[in-house]
Design an enzyme around this catalytic site. Structure first.
Site, short mmCIF file in Angstrom:
data_model
loop_
_atom_site.label_atom_id
_atom_site.label_comp_id
_atom_site.label_asym_id
_atom_site.label_seq_id
_atom_site.Cartn_x
_atom_site.Cartn_y
_atom_site.Cartn_z
CE LYS A 196 29.86 -48.27 -51.19
NZ LYS A 196 31.09 -48.65 -50.50
CB THR A 253 30.20 -52.31 -49.66
OG1 THR A 253 30.91 -51.38 -51.09
CG2 THR A 253 30.16 -52.03 -48.30
#
Length: 338
Positions: A196, A253
């Site tokens: 991620k 994120t």
């Protein structure tokens, strides 16, 4: 419960604050830093001014600056040890507590850079190599340190093959503001936490180039597919990537303004060099350091990851930000598959 947190960066400080702040004095928490001057400042100011400015340290939180060779003894006197260093220091810290008999967990997300010519490893693979006798796991999920330290609602995942580790992490950190779920799939949780960060760089680039919300949604969705393909190839369960440590951490994120990896992408889109982008952060952006390893491991497994590959080409200076879009949009049409 006695808890030792090794590493006084933003995330280590945040989880130490969270555990120490729980009602009725349930835990005795010690936050360790190798920097004696920093430890003295934390004790005097009751604030981590470098990493979490403006957030007070609870009076119940103890601060230690014991020498690294004393960590084994320090770890032997508690009920759970949490390693909160960057990925680059995990191997050293695991070696320091290798003979610890209590549950050990790490907070870092990423792949280790290749060591001595070997393939870059995930955290649990490092632990199996240097401290196989530990009962260990990871605490991960969508979380910004500032929000955890301020007791804003957060949900995390405690992943380990050992039930005693999962139970210890839930007991240590579950609170009215921090919900901790248990998961046996440590591979999936770690792959989600690593990949991620790379995808957040790509999303920051997308937003920095003003490509629009359609492009952002497509990038996140196809990035999730890349993450899942790599994870399954490494032995993870595909369902894990639809949970907190996969989709949840990716969305946070990739879109949150507090994301360091996203900010790297935004900076590159504005014309800054990679070094300028990193200097402006003042903190570690793990996606920058593990992107190449992600792509190398994927290539070794025959896993296609075009978004991650474009990020690596950008970080290596092989392409300019605008060219990354051309690489992805110019691919041959295909079915929507994981």
């Amino acid at each position: 419960m006695k808890i030792l947190v090794l590493g006084a960066g933003a995330w280590g400080t945040a989880v130490a604050i969270s555990a120490a702040s729980q009602a009725l004095g349930r835990h005795a928490v010690t936050l360790w830093t190798r920097d004696g001057a920093m430890a003295a400042d934390l004790r005097a100011q009751r604030e981590n001014a470098r990493y979490l400015p403006g957030i007070s340290l609870p009076s119940e939180l103890a601060i230690s600056a014991a020498a690294p060779d004393q960590l084994a003894a320090l770890a032997g006197a508690v009920d759970v040890v949490v390693i909160a260093t960057p990925m680059s220091a995990l191997r050293e810290m695991l070696c320091a507590v290798a003979h610890c008999r209590v549950p050990v967990a790490w907070l870092c997300k990423g792949f280790e850079p290749p060591v001595a010519g070997s393939t870059g490893l995930l955290a649990h693979e490092i632990q199996a190599q240097v401290a196989p006798q530990l009962i260990a796991g990871v605490l991960s999920g969508p979380s910004f340190a500032q929000e955890v330290a301020r007791a804003q609602p957060t949900a995390l995942v405690a992943a380990s093959a050992h039930a005693v580790v999962r139970e210890a992490l839930v007991a240590a950190f579950h609170s009215p503001s921090l919900r901790v779920y248990a998961n046996e799939d440590i591979v999936g949780v770690e792959v989600g936490g690593a990949v991620k960060n790379v995808l957040a760089i790509a999303t920051g680039l997308c937003d920095g180039l003003s490509l629009g919300l359609n492009a952002r949604a497509a990038l996140i969705t196809r990035g999730l597919a890349e993450m899942t393909r790599l994870g399954v190839a490494l032995g993870a369960k595909s369902d894990t990537f639809m949970g907190l440590s996969g989709l949840g951490d990716l969305v946070l994120t990739a879109t949150g303004d507090l994301s360091r990896n996203r900010r790297v992408g935004l900076a590159l889109a504005s014309g800054q060099s990679l070094q300028q982008a990193l200097d402006s952060l003042g903190h570690v952006a793990e996606g920058v350091y593990c992107a190449r390893t992600v792509v190398q491991r994927a290539r070794g497994l025959g896993v296609e990851m075009p978004i991650a590959q474009a990020v690596v080409a950008l970080l290596d200076g092989q392409i300019q930000p605008a060219q990354a879009l051309g690489l992805l949009m110019g691919r041959e049409p295909t079915a929507e598959l994981l």
